[in-house]
Design an enzyme around this catalytic site. Structure first.
Site, PDB file in Angstrom:
ATOM      1  N   TYR A 139       0.838  -1.207   0.000  1.00  0.00           N
ATOM      2  CA  TYR A 139       0.000   0.000   0.000  1.00  0.00           C
ATOM      3  C   TYR A 139       0.870   1.254   0.000  1.00  0.00           C
ATOM      4  O   TYR A 139       0.742   2.114  -0.868  1.00  0.00           O
ATOM      5  CB  TYR A 139      -0.896  -0.028   1.232  1.00  0.00           C
ATOM      6  CG  TYR A 139      -1.885   1.125   1.307  1.00  0.00           C
ATOM      7  CD1 TYR A 139      -2.985   1.182   0.465  1.00  0.00           C
ATOM      8  CD2 TYR A 139      -1.718   2.153   2.241  1.00  0.00           C
ATOM      9  CE1 TYR A 139      -3.904   2.223   0.537  1.00  0.00           C
ATOM     10  CE2 TYR A 139      -2.628   3.199   2.323  1.00  0.00           C
ATOM     11  CZ  TYR A 139      -3.723   3.223   1.476  1.00  0.00           C
ATOM     12  OH  TYR A 139      -4.614   4.258   1.552  1.00  0.00           O
ATOM     13  N   ASP A 140       1.800   1.328   0.971  1.00  0.00           N
ATOM     14  CA  ASP A 140       2.600   2.546   1.144  1.00  0.00           C
ATOM     15  C   ASP A 140       3.464   2.818  -0.092  1.00  0.00           C
ATOM     16  O   ASP A 140       3.478   3.929  -0.624  1.00  0.00           O
ATOM     17  CB  ASP A 140       3.526   2.413   2.367  1.00  0.00           C
ATOM     18  CG  ASP A 140       2.777   2.139   3.670  1.00  0.00           C
ATOM     19  OD1 ASP A 140       1.550   1.937   3.627  1.00  0.00           O
ATOM     20  OD2 ASP A 140       3.422   2.119   4.738  1.00  0.00           O
ATOM     21  N   ASN A 156      -6.360   9.746   8.176  1.00  0.00           N
ATOM     22  CA  ASN A 156      -7.488   8.904   8.602  1.00  0.00           C
ATOM     23  C   ASN A 156      -8.830   9.632   8.530  1.00  0.00           C
ATOM     24  O   ASN A 156      -9.005  10.667   9.166  1.00  0.00           O
ATOM     25  CB  ASN A 156      -7.287   8.433  10.044  1.00  0.00           C
ATOM     26  CG  ASN A 156      -6.046   7.587  10.210  1.00  0.00           C
ATOM     27  OD1 ASN A 156      -4.937   8.062   9.997  1.00  0.00           O
ATOM     28  ND2 ASN A 156      -6.221   6.336  10.566  1.00  0.00           N
ATOM     29  N   ASN A 193     -14.285  -0.659  13.740  1.00  0.00           N
ATOM     30  CA  ASN A 193     -14.151  -1.761  14.701  1.00  0.00           C
ATOM     31  C   ASN A 193     -14.750  -1.396  16.058  1.00  0.00           C
ATOM     32  O   ASN A 193     -15.565  -2.135  16.612  1.00  0.00           O
ATOM     33  CB  ASN A 193     -12.665  -2.078  14.939  1.00  0.00           C
ATOM     34  CG  ASN A 193     -12.183  -3.214  14.064  1.00  0.00           C
ATOM     35  OD1 ASN A 193     -12.843  -3.568  13.087  1.00  0.00           O
ATOM     36  ND2 ASN A 193     -11.029  -3.765  14.387  1.00  0.00           N
ATOM     37  N   ARG A 238      -3.836   8.972  16.450  1.00  0.00           N
ATOM     38  CA  ARG A 238      -4.254   9.259  15.079  1.00  0.00           C
ATOM     39  C   ARG A 238      -5.061  10.558  15.148  1.00  0.00           C
ATOM     40  O   ARG A 238      -5.424  11.034  16.228  1.00  0.00           O
ATOM     41  CB  ARG A 238      -5.146   8.148  14.508  1.00  0.00           C
ATOM     42  CG  ARG A 238      -4.463   6.796  14.304  1.00  0.00           C
ATOM     43  CD  ARG A 238      -3.406   6.831  13.228  1.00  0.00           C
ATOM     44  NE  ARG A 238      -2.868   5.512  12.921  1.00  0.00           N
ATOM     45  CZ  ARG A 238      -1.839   4.941  13.562  1.00  0.00           C
ATOM     46  NH1 ARG A 238      -1.236   5.578  14.552  1.00  0.00           N
ATOM     47  NH2 ARG A 238      -1.404   3.751  13.209  1.00  0.00           N
ATOM     48  N   ASP A 285       3.092  -0.588  12.810  1.00  0.00           N
ATOM     49  CA  ASP A 285       1.970   0.307  13.118  1.00  0.00           C
ATOM     50  C   ASP A 285       2.537   1.654  13.596  1.00  0.00           C
ATOM     51  O   ASP A 285       3.250   1.696  14.604  1.00  0.00           O
ATOM     52  CB  ASP A 285       1.137  -0.339  14.237  1.00  0.00           C
ATOM     53  CG  ASP A 285      -0.230   0.282  14.393  1.00  0.00           C
ATOM     54  OD1 ASP A 285      -1.174  -0.199  13.754  1.00  0.00           O
ATOM     55  OD2 ASP A 285      -0.351   1.258  15.166  1.00  0.00           O
TER      56      ASP A 285
END
Ligand code: NAD
Ligand code: UDP
Ligand code: UDP
Length: 321
Positions: free
Chosen positions: A145-146, A174, A190, A211, A273
């Site tokens: 992805y990155d 985000n 979630n 975040r 992460d």
């Protein structure tokens, strides 16, 4: 004559909100999607509108259509989804961008790229400004992805330099809101799903990582302002909400807003992460006169209402591949 706009990834979370907004603004919208992570349910309310046309297509294959503007959003965005078939993820960012840039070049159409804060990786600089080059692992599970998104940015800037294409690159931080996929593993969906179902709230790591969450309506306003900005503004421009929050605080906020009895449990932190993520949006403020307006509580309330309704009416279109 209405201006014709192509939205790739138009049946996804952000794409479907963008289609809504563009139709409201008087555009004729062509929504291209292979329904990998998006759903027909996200755009079902637009079917029958004479200015909305859905098209099933995978952007890793060439696309010959006629439009005036292009928003390139096609790409799975949540870690669970993009790691499910990592090679396809890289292909979508790289081959997909080449095809959509080739299309833009033939049509001489302005093209917007939904890039990401993930191009900064696990950053040593905080908050992240656009000139920061990032700290990305090229061979880890997030790399498809990155690095795919980083290569897409490279392609956008090379088409700009080599073919004088008008590009608009936004680095999205985000974002949350209604139409997030309930099983996509992202933290806001979630926690809300767990809180509404009375399940344990899964905090990864110690929950002290941060975040900064932007509500979808604010983000879409940023997209439109970026697309309509002066021709010389290529970006990259950060779009996101600078209000930083830890995952523990987020869990507590969602428990409060849902009035849920769920308990917090701690699980291992996923590989690579990032510990902190917060956009510096000075450039967006200056060039686009843009900044987020919706508070976290208000945005979460809207999102919680969406999930509550979704659980009341089972929708088979929400089943994942
Ligand atoms: P999403 O998964 O809901 O939407 C992506 C859409 O692209 C889906 O409808 C999917 O079916 C479609 N798609 C995937 N591969 C495709 C392909 N090969 N051909 C055609 N369609 C394809 O994710 P989202 O959150 O709406 O993200 C949209 C874009 O914004 C993505 O490019 C993502 O990388 C970027 N972005 C999102 C966030 C966020 O917080 N939501 C943050 C940073 C960047
Ligand atoms: N392409 C496309 N639609 C178009 C024009 C091009 O899908 O309307 C694809 C085409 O398959 C090509 C890619 O975009 O492989 C890149 O196009 P470009 O013109 O930049 O490169 P070239 O055709 O010279 O390889
Ligand atoms: N996270 C969490 N519990 C979850 C899902 C995610 O604690 O059930 C954490 C995750 O480890 C990360 C943060 O929440 O630190 C944001 O994760 P998300 O996947 O939403 O976004 P990204 O990591 O891409 O910013």
């Amino acid at each position: 004559m209405k201006r014709r706009v192509l939205v790739t990834g138009g049946a996804g979370f952000l794409g479907s909100h963008l289609c809504d907004r563009l139709i409201n603004d008087g555009f004729d919208v062509l929504c291209v999607d292979n329904y990998y992570t998006g759903t027909k349910a996200n755009v079902a309310h637009l079917i029958g509108n004479p200015f909305f046309e859905p098209m099933r297509h995978d952007v890793t294959f060439p696309l010959y259509v006629e439009v005036d503007q292009i928003y390139n959003l096609a790409c799975p965005a949540s870690p669970i989804h993009y790691q499910h078939d990592p090679i396809q993820t890289t292909k979508t960012s790289v081959h997909g961008s080449i095809n959509i840039l080739g299309l833009a070049k033939r049509l001489n159409a302005r093209i917007f790229q939904a890039s990401t804060s993930e191009v900064y990786g696990d950053p040593e600089e905080h908050p992240q400004q656009e000139q920061y080059w990032g700290r990305v692992n090229p061979i880890g599970p997030r790399s498809c992805y990155d690095e795919g998104k980083r290569c897409a940015e490279t392609l956008f800037f090379d088409y700009h330099r080599q073919h004088r294409l008008e590009i608009k690159v936004a680095r999205i931080f985000n974002t949350y809101g209604p139409r997030m996929h309930p099983n996509d593993g992202r933290v806001v969906s979630n926690f809300i799903v767990q809180a509404l179902q009375g399940d344990d709230i899964t905090i990864y790591g110690d929950g002290m990582q941060t975040r900064s969450f932007c509500y979808v309506d604010d983000m879409i306003e940023g997209f439109i302002r970026m697309m309509e900005s002066e021709a010389g503004l290529t970006g990259p421009v950060n779009l996101g909400n600078p209000d930083e929050i830890s995952m523990l605080e987020l869990a507590e906020t969602i428990l409060r807003l849902t009035d849920s009895p769920s308990k917090l449990i701690f699980k291992p932190l996923p590989t690579n992460d990032p510990r902190k993520r917060q956009p510096d949006i000075s450039l967006a403020r200056e060039k686009l006169s843009w900044e987020p307006k919706v508070t976290l509580d208000d945005g979460l309330r809207e999102t919680i209402e969406y999930f509550k309704k979704m659980f009341q009416t089972f929708d088979p279109a929400l089943t994942l591949p």
